[in-house]
Design a protein around this motif. Structure first.
Motif, PDB file in Angstrom:
ATOM      1  N   ALA A 190     156.307 117.247  14.024  1.00 16.26           N
ATOM      2  CA  ALA A 190     157.241 117.939  13.129  1.00 16.26           C
ATOM      3  C   ALA A 190     156.948 119.428  13.142  1.00 16.26           C
ATOM      4  N   GLY A 191     157.988 120.217  13.334  1.00 15.32           N
ATOM      5  CA  GLY A 191     157.871 121.665  13.310  1.00 15.32           C
ATOM      6  C   GLY A 191     158.935 122.250  12.414  1.00 15.32           C
ATOM      7  N   GLU A 192     159.075 123.545  12.464  1.00 15.26           N
ATOM      8  CA  GLU A 192     160.057 124.218  11.624  1.00 15.26           C
ATOM      9  C   GLU A 192     161.474 123.854  12.078  1.00 15.26           C
ATOM     10  N   GLY A 193     162.167 123.085  11.257  1.00 17.32           N
ATOM     11  CA  GLY A 193     163.548 122.728  11.545  1.00 17.32           C
ATOM     12  C   GLY A 193     163.725 121.715  12.655  1.00 17.32           C
ATOM     13  N   ARG A 194     162.640 121.036  13.070  1.00 14.81           N
ATOM     14  CA  ARG A 194     162.732 120.103  14.189  1.00 14.81           C
ATOM     15  C   ARG A 194     161.712 118.973  14.041  1.00 14.81           C
ATOM     16  N   VAL A 195     162.159 117.737  14.243  1.00 13.55           N
ATOM     17  CA  VAL A 195     161.295 116.566  14.207  1.00 13.55           C
ATOM     18  C   VAL A 195     161.506 115.805  15.510  1.00 13.55           C
ATOM     19  N   GLU A 196     160.399 115.488  16.208  1.00 17.93           N
ATOM     20  CA  GLU A 196     160.487 114.784  17.489  1.00 17.93           C
ATOM     21  C   GLU A 196     159.762 113.440  17.402  1.00 17.93           C
ATOM     22  N   THR A 197     160.313 112.458  18.082  1.00 19.19           N
ATOM     23  CA  THR A 197     159.700 111.131  18.122  1.00 19.19           C
ATOM     24  C   THR A 197     159.835 110.557  19.530  1.00 19.19           C
ATOM     25  N   ALA A 198     158.779 109.903  20.000  1.00 14.30           N
ATOM     26  CA  ALA A 198     158.812 109.205  21.286  1.00 14.30           C
ATOM     27  C   ALA A 198     158.376 107.765  21.050  1.00 14.30           C
ATOM     28  N   ILE A 199     159.129 106.814  21.597  1.00 15.48           N
ATOM     29  CA  ILE A 199     158.856 105.389  21.390  1.00 15.48           C
ATOM     30  C   ILE A 199     158.874 104.677  22.737  1.00 15.48           C
ATOM     31  N   ARG A 200     157.986 103.707  22.879  1.00 17.31           N
ATOM     32  CA  ARG A 200     157.992 102.852  24.065  1.00 17.31           C
ATOM     33  C   ARG A 200     157.414 101.491  23.680  1.00 17.31           C
ATOM     34  N   TYR A 201     157.986 100.441  24.238  1.00 21.76           N
ATOM     35  CA  TYR A 201     157.507  99.083  23.984  1.00 21.76           C
ATOM     36  C   TYR A 201     156.744  98.606  25.213  1.00 21.76           C
ATOM     37  N   VAL A 202     155.492  98.211  24.989  1.00 26.04           N
ATOM     38  CA  VAL A 202     154.637  97.822  26.106  1.00 26.04           C
ATOM     39  C   VAL A 202     154.094  96.418  25.870  1.00 26.04           C
ATOM     40  N   PRO A 203     154.121  95.544  26.882  1.00 27.77           N
ATOM     41  CA  PRO A 203     153.543  94.207  26.744  1.00 27.77           C
ATOM     42  C   PRO A 203     152.045  94.226  27.038  1.00 27.77           C
ATOM     43  N   LEU A 204     151.264  93.662  26.144  1.00 29.92           N
ATOM     44  CA  LEU A 204     149.829  93.591  26.318  1.00 29.92           C
ATOM     45  C   LEU A 204     149.385  92.134  26.308  1.00 29.92           C
ATOM     46  N   GLY A 205     148.228  91.871  26.891  1.00 35.01           N
ATOM     47  CA  GLY A 205     147.716  90.516  26.960  1.00 35.01           C
ATOM     48  C   GLY A 205     146.921  90.137  25.722  1.00 35.01           C
ATOM     49  N   GLY A 206     146.771  88.830  25.522  1.00 40.84           N
ATOM     50  CA  GLY A 206     146.007  88.327  24.392  1.00 40.84           C
ATOM     51  C   GLY A 206     146.468  86.936  24.010  1.00 40.84           C
ATOM     52  N   ARG A 207     146.123  86.537  22.813  1.00 43.74           N
ATOM     53  CA  ARG A 207     146.532  85.233  22.317  1.00 43.74           C
ATOM     54  C   ARG A 207     147.923  85.326  21.679  1.00 43.74           C
ATOM     55  N   PRO A 208     148.660  84.217  21.626  1.00 40.28           N
ATOM     56  CA  PRO A 208     149.972  84.226  20.957  1.00 40.28           C
ATOM     57  C   PRO A 208     149.834  84.718  19.517  1.00 40.28           C
ATOM     58  N   SER A 209     150.692  85.644  19.159  1.00 46.21           N
ATOM     59  CA  SER A 209     150.599  86.250  17.832  1.00 46.21           C
ATOM     60  C   SER A 209     151.342  85.452  16.766  1.00 46.21           C
ATOM     61  N   GLY A 210     152.277  84.598  17.206  1.00 46.89           N
ATOM     62  CA  GLY A 210     153.089  83.878  16.237  1.00 46.89           C
ATOM     63  C   GLY A 210     154.203  84.714  15.658  1.00 46.89           C
ATOM     64  N   HIS A 211     154.419  85.901  16.228  1.00 51.93           N
ATOM     65  CA  HIS A 211     155.472  86.794  15.751  1.00 51.93           C
ATOM     66  C   HIS A 211     156.489  87.028  16.861  1.00 51.93           C
TER      67      HIS A 211
END
Length: 272
Positions: free
Chosen positions: A96-117
């Motif tokens: 966040a800056g003066e008069g400007r808000v930036e966001t970056a999003i990415r969905y990444v698959p990771l290994g592990g046990r089933p989360s149930g979600h």
């Protein structure tokens, strides 16, 4: 400005939106050998890279159970903490800056046990005031594919944002702009700009960008980055498919008399 006029002027290069310079965007990890990992599934990498990173950037990872894990940059990349859960995690970076808000999003698959979600839970969770949402996410071990339509939704404060421009660019230099409908959704045909001779398992990089100015005049800029694969049309043999279809049809006709003969009831033998 009318959105159609905006899109036309953008296509002519007469308008350069604020997102064209310095936006935050997650990039695919680089292994210790300096090679980009396949689809983000690298087991040994320096971490996820953040393009446009500078002062004031805060990053976090959201696990499938919606727990939040702060991320700290090391050597220009963000190592992933171990959550012990498989399936999609969300990487979120903001500044966040003066008069400007930036966001970056990415969905990444990771290994592990089933989360149930369900992955729908982490996708539905608000991560920024302005957010590009996959509608839906590709299944795990799948990616967006060239020459195939992918759907996205644009939301501001959790509400659909219609009539807004979204720009897609790829690392290969392809670029296109679409406009969201009244429900804030848009279908985008992923460019088929990867080299088909390089193999089916190669991964391309694409970034979606959108911007919106709120009632106080603050400009919100958001990106959603993802990997994509070549068009499946390069790997499906149409001549072979046609041959198999004709062969099946001919075989069916040839086998029909034998099937009818086998199904015909036989006369009972008389016993003395």
């Amino acid at each position: 400005m009318n959105s159609r006029i905006f899109l036309a002027l953008f296509g002519l290069g007469l308008i350069v939106p604020a997102w064209a310079e310095g936006e935050l965007a997650w990039r695919i990890p680089v292994s210790a050998a300096g090679q980009a990992s396949h689809g983000g599934h690298a087991t040994k990498s320096a971490g996820w890279r953040l393009e446009g990173m500078g002062e004031g950037v805060q990053a976090r990872m959201i696990a499938p159970d919606l727990s939040v894990h702060p991320l700290e940059a090391r050597g220009g990349a963000f190592p992933m903490p171990r959550t012990g859960m498989e399936y999609y995690h969300a990487l979120v970076a903001s500044r966040a800056g003066e008069g400007r808000v930036e966001t970056a999003i990415r969905y990444v698959p990771l290994g592990g046990r089933p989360s149930g979600h369900s992955p729908a839970e982490v996708v539905a969770l608000p991560k920024a005031r302005l957010e590009i949402v996959p509608d839906p996410l590709p299944r795990e071990h799948w990616r967006y594919q060239g020459d195939q339509a992918a759907r996205f939704a644009l939301r501001f404060d959790g509400q659909p944002l219609g009539g807004q421009a979204m720009r897609l660019t790829t690392a290969k230099g392809s670029e296109l702009v679409v406009q969201t409908d009244a429900r804030g959704r848009a279908a985008i045909v992923v460019p088929d700009d990867l080299d088909p001779d390089a193999g089916q398992r190669q991964a391309g990089e694409m970034i979606l960008v959108a911007e919106h100015r709120d009632g106080q005049g603050v400009l919100h800029v958001t990106t959603l980055s993802a990997s994509y694969a070549p068009s499946p049309a390069h790997w499906k043999s149409l001549p072979l498919g046609a041959f198999m279809g004709v062969a099946g049809l001919v075989g069916g006709f040839a086998a029909r008399p034998l099937l009818l003969r086998a199904a015909k009831p036989r006369p009972k033998r008389k016993t003395s």
